[in-house]
Write a protein that holds these residues in place. Structure first.
Motif, mmCIF file in Angstrom:
data_model
loop_
_atom_site.group_PDB
_atom_site.id
_atom_site.type_symbol
_atom_site.label_atom_id
_atom_site.label_comp_id
_atom_site.label_asym_id
_atom_site.label_seq_id
_atom_site.Cartn_x
_atom_site.Cartn_y
_atom_site.Cartn_z
ATOM 1 N N ARG A 20 0.384 -1.125 -0.238
ATOM 2 C CA ARG A 20 0.130 -0.224 0.418
ATOM 3 C C ARG A 20 0.598 0.979 0.048
ATOM 4 O O ARG A 20 0.225 2.234 0.565
ATOM 5 C CB ARG A 20 -0.879 0.211 1.160
ATOM 6 C CG ARG A 20 -1.972 -0.968 1.201
ATOM 7 C CD ARG A 20 -3.038 -1.438 2.707
ATOM 8 N NE ARG A 20 -2.509 -0.915 3.408
ATOM 9 C CZ ARG A 20 -1.964 -1.398 4.229
ATOM 10 N NH1 ARG A 20 -2.672 -3.033 3.671
ATOM 11 N NH2 ARG A 20 -1.592 -1.463 5.675
ATOM 12 N N SER A 21 2.199 1.039 -0.233
ATOM 13 C CA SER A 21 2.912 2.180 -0.482
ATOM 14 C C SER A 21 2.500 2.415 -1.174
ATOM 15 O O SER A 21 2.760 1.857 -2.309
ATOM 16 C CB SER A 21 4.426 1.917 0.128
ATOM 17 O OG SER A 21 5.332 3.049 0.040
ATOM 18 N N SER A 22 2.241 4.068 -1.452
ATOM 19 C CA SER A 22 2.520 5.139 -2.309
ATOM 20 C C SER A 22 3.628 5.451 -3.339
ATOM 21 O O SER A 22 3.179 5.408 -4.803
ATOM 22 C CB SER A 22 1.971 6.271 -2.289
ATOM 23 O OG SER A 22 3.119 7.638 -1.406
ATOM 24 N N VAL A 23 4.727 4.757 -2.954
ATOM 25 C CA VAL A 23 5.760 4.704 -3.460
ATOM 26 C C VAL A 23 6.211 3.462 -4.678
ATOM 27 O O VAL A 23 6.752 3.172 -5.246
ATOM 28 C CB VAL A 23 7.244 4.725 -2.951
ATOM 29 C CG1 VAL A 23 8.521 5.155 -3.738
ATOM 30 C CG2 VAL A 23 6.958 6.276 -2.178
ATOM 31 N N PRO A 26 1.886 2.867 -6.523
ATOM 32 C CA PRO A 26 0.141 3.240 -6.241
ATOM 33 C C PRO A 26 -0.555 3.196 -6.034
ATOM 34 O O PRO A 26 -1.997 3.897 -5.684
ATOM 35 C CB PRO A 26 1.248 5.066 -7.303
ATOM 36 C CG PRO A 26 2.348 4.559 -7.936
ATOM 37 C CD PRO A 26 2.501 2.582 -7.506
ATOM 38 N N SER A 27 -1.158 2.633 -7.286
ATOM 39 C CA SER A 27 -1.908 1.655 -7.839
ATOM 40 C C SER A 27 -3.061 1.048 -6.462
ATOM 41 O O SER A 27 -4.426 0.744 -6.457
ATOM 42 C CB SER A 27 -2.103 0.583 -8.169
ATOM 43 O OG SER A 27 -1.948 -0.165 -8.979
ATOM 44 N N ASN A 29 -2.286 1.929 -2.921
ATOM 45 C CA ASN A 29 -2.787 2.488 -2.044
ATOM 46 C C ASN A 29 -4.405 2.871 -1.585
ATOM 47 O O ASN A 29 -4.769 3.039 -2.249
ATOM 48 C CB ASN A 29 -2.193 3.664 -2.430
ATOM 49 C CG ASN A 29 -1.887 4.965 -1.377
ATOM 50 O OD1 ASN A 29 -1.716 4.427 -0.308
ATOM 51 N ND2 ASN A 29 -1.695 6.491 -1.231
ATOM 52 N N ASP A 132 4.636 -4.126 2.192
ATOM 53 C CA ASP A 132 5.167 -2.672 2.308
ATOM 54 C C ASP A 132 6.427 -2.397 2.312
ATOM 55 O O ASP A 132 7.335 -0.541 1.841
ATOM 56 C CB ASP A 132 4.536 -1.740 3.210
ATOM 57 C CG ASP A 132 2.607 -1.985 2.885
ATOM 58 O OD1 ASP A 132 2.678 -2.175 2.142
ATOM 59 O OD2 ASP A 132 2.592 -1.610 4.034
#
Length: 141
Positions: A20-23, A26-27, A29, A132
């Motif tokens: 779930r890390s946006s880095v 991103p999809s 998250n 993550d």
């Protein structure tokens, strides 16, 4: 994953929650395992398909048909997909048994995920990098 288990060896198949890390992803998250729509397709060599064929599949959403309340469980981070065994490697159809259940792992300060694989006692505290983190190393047995 390409494996060749000996006759009668139980193989446990697990799936962990998406990063779930946006880095890292991103999809993914703010998405959870129960939202992933995951499924696993099994391919194998058999006596009538020397190069391999689809021998089964397990679909997560089938769990929610009999237990819809699990769809809102955002605490689970592991799906016990299936166990399979082979009577005669590369000859007979494997026996695939969907496990249809979820589990919550333990995450330590180094962001490693620990859980009981349930198939064998030696993996009752199985360690994998928490999704993550983006790490790819695993524990060898």
């Amino acid at each position: 994953m390409d494996i060749s288990p000996d006759s009668g060896i139980v193989v446990a198949v697990w799936n962990s929650k998406p990063p779930r890390s946006s880095v890292i992803a991103p999809s993914q998250n703010n998405r959870y395992l129960v939202d992933s729509g995951s499924y696993v397709v099994f391919y194998g060599k058999t006596s009538n398909a020397a190069n391999g064929k689809q021998v089964g599949q397990v679909v997560m959403d089938e769990i929610f048909l009999t237990n819809p309340s699990l769809k809102s469980n955002h605490q689970v981070d592991l799906w016990y997909v299936a166990q399979f065994t082979v009577n005669q490697p590369a000859r007979n159809q494997p026996t695939i048994v969907a496990q249809s259940r979820f589990k919550t792992s333990t995450i330590n300060s180094a962001r490693d995920m620990f859980f009981d694989c349930e198939a064998y006692s030696y993996c009752n505290n199985f360690k994998v990098p928490y999704s993550d983190t983006g790490r790819r190393d695993v524990e060898d047995f």
